[in-house]
Design a protein around this motif. Structure first.
Motif, mmCIF file in Angstrom:
data_model
loop_
_atom_site.group_PDB
_atom_site.id
_atom_site.type_symbol
_atom_site.label_atom_id
_atom_site.label_comp_id
_atom_site.label_asym_id
_atom_site.label_seq_id
_atom_site.Cartn_x
_atom_site.Cartn_y
_atom_site.Cartn_z
ATOM 1 N N VAL A 29 27.775 41.788 9.731
ATOM 2 C CA VAL A 29 28.555 41.219 8.627
ATOM 3 C C VAL A 29 29.748 42.111 8.300
ATOM 4 C CG1 VAL A 29 28.522 40.570 6.194
ATOM 5 C CG2 VAL A 29 26.579 39.998 7.660
ATOM 6 N N MET A 30 29.504 43.414 8.224
ATOM 7 C CA MET A 30 30.564 44.347 7.867
ATOM 8 C C MET A 30 31.728 44.287 8.840
ATOM 9 S SD MET A 30 28.618 47.789 6.623
ATOM 10 C CE MET A 30 27.411 47.766 5.293
ATOM 11 N N TYR A 31 31.399 44.161 10.146
ATOM 12 C CA TYR A 31 32.434 44.196 11.171
ATOM 13 C C TYR A 31 32.703 42.823 11.774
ATOM 14 C CZ TYR A 31 31.491 49.086 10.521
ATOM 15 O OH TYR A 31 31.308 50.320 9.945
ATOM 16 N N ASP A 32 32.119 41.784 11.140
ATOM 17 C CA ASP A 32 32.334 40.401 11.560
ATOM 18 C C ASP A 32 32.154 40.261 13.072
ATOM 19 O OD1 ASP A 32 32.878 37.719 11.172
ATOM 20 O OD2 ASP A 32 35.034 37.963 11.477
ATOM 21 N N ALA A 37 25.514 39.979 15.854
ATOM 22 C CA ALA A 37 24.712 38.929 15.215
ATOM 23 C C ALA A 37 23.828 38.226 16.247
ATOM 24 C CB ALA A 37 25.620 37.921 14.521
ATOM 25 N N ASP A 38 24.374 37.991 17.446
ATOM 26 C CA ASP A 38 23.582 37.381 18.519
ATOM 27 C C ASP A 38 22.402 38.276 18.909
ATOM 28 O OD1 ASP A 38 25.055 35.063 18.755
ATOM 29 O OD2 ASP A 38 26.403 35.875 20.281
ATOM 30 N N GLU A 39 22.619 39.591 18.871
ATOM 31 C CA GLU A 39 21.546 40.534 19.197
ATOM 32 C C GLU A 39 20.408 40.415 18.182
ATOM 33 O OE1 GLU A 39 20.092 42.689 22.012
ATOM 34 O OE2 GLU A 39 22.256 42.359 22.077
ATOM 35 N N VAL A 40 20.764 40.231 16.904
ATOM 36 C CA VAL A 40 19.752 40.048 15.851
ATOM 37 C C VAL A 40 18.960 38.772 16.125
ATOM 38 C CG1 VAL A 40 19.364 39.707 13.378
ATOM 39 C CG2 VAL A 40 21.111 41.309 14.147
ATOM 40 N N GLU A 90 18.807 36.170 8.509
ATOM 41 C CA GLU A 90 19.577 35.385 7.543
ATOM 42 C C GLU A 90 20.900 36.076 7.215
ATOM 43 O OE1 GLU A 90 17.141 34.530 4.180
ATOM 44 O OE2 GLU A 90 15.644 33.450 5.353
ATOM 45 N N ILE A 91 20.874 37.411 7.184
ATOM 46 C CA ILE A 91 22.107 38.164 6.939
ATOM 47 C C ILE A 91 23.069 37.967 8.107
ATOM 48 C CG2 ILE A 91 23.096 40.475 6.727
ATOM 49 C CD1 ILE A 91 20.496 41.286 5.271
ATOM 50 N N ALA A 92 22.563 38.160 9.330
ATOM 51 C CA ALA A 92 23.410 38.010 10.518
ATOM 52 C C ALA A 92 23.890 36.575 10.684
ATOM 53 C CB ALA A 92 22.641 38.449 11.757
#
Length: 198
Positions: A29-32, A37-40, A90-92
């Motif tokens: 989120v911080m670095y968009d 996010a895909d890794e999460v 949910e964050i990612a």
């Protein structure tokens, strides 16, 4: 008992996974970063598999326990780790759904000293074949490896004897992420490792 030993190994992996997912989720989120996010997302699927495995193992182990209710704490521990991973996902997912983060998130990004990065080691990287104890990434580059993704498995908190291989995905934290990208030859360029001054 074989089942209990397997349960222990699964719970250790789940603990490492949930911790890694939280770090990666906030970083995405911080670095968009859709890559992070895909890794999460991938880790979330792995966590679901581990949760199901622990529950099945606990049911099998219950047959040999005088007090099977004791195994409920194991199932609860697995469930809690899964809930942590669900929250991280949910964050990612904010990044994957292209939700514009509130300005306060950007403020946090600037206040955080350490960045988390996901870097692929490409052919031609001078890191390939080198053990971590020789590379001395924390002092020479300013990053610490949280995990190495090699094929479909993760190596958490890799030891100093672990060698970097071509195709490895390095999940690192620190101020030298950009330098690590250069050394990993992400852009397919030749690089030269800066020797630590004596």
């Amino acid at each position: 008992m074989k089942e209990l030993e397997e349960i222990k190994d699964c719970l250790i992996e789940m603990k490492n996974l949930s911790s890694l997912m939280v770090d990666l989720a906030f970083s995405s989120v911080m670095y968009d970063s859709e890559d992070i996010a895909d890794e999460v997302y991938i880790l979330e699927e792995k966590m679901d598999e581990l949760t199901l495995k622990v529950k099945k193992l606990a049911l099998r182990a219950a047959k040999y326990e005088e007090n099977p209710e004791k195994l409920l704490s194991i199932i609860e521990m697995a469930t809690i780790n899964e809930q942590i991973s669900d929250s991280a996902y949910e964050i990612a997912d904010l990044v994957l759904r292209d939700v514009e983060p509130h300005p306060i998130i950007r403020k946090i990004m600037h206040d955080v000293d350490e960045e988390i990065g996901r870097i692929k080691v490409n052919k031609g990287s001078i890191l390939i074949g080198q053990p971590l104890k020789q590379l001395k990434l924390p002092t020479k580059v300013g990053v610490r490896l949280i995990a190495i993704k090699r094929g479909g498995r993760y190596i958490y908190n890799p030891s100093k004897d672990e060698k970097i291989e071509e195709g490895d995905i390095l999940i690192a934290v620190g101020s030298g992420i950009d330098r690590l990208r250069e050394l990993s030859n992400e852009k397919g360029e030749e690089g030269e490792f800066i020797e630590e001054e004596e």
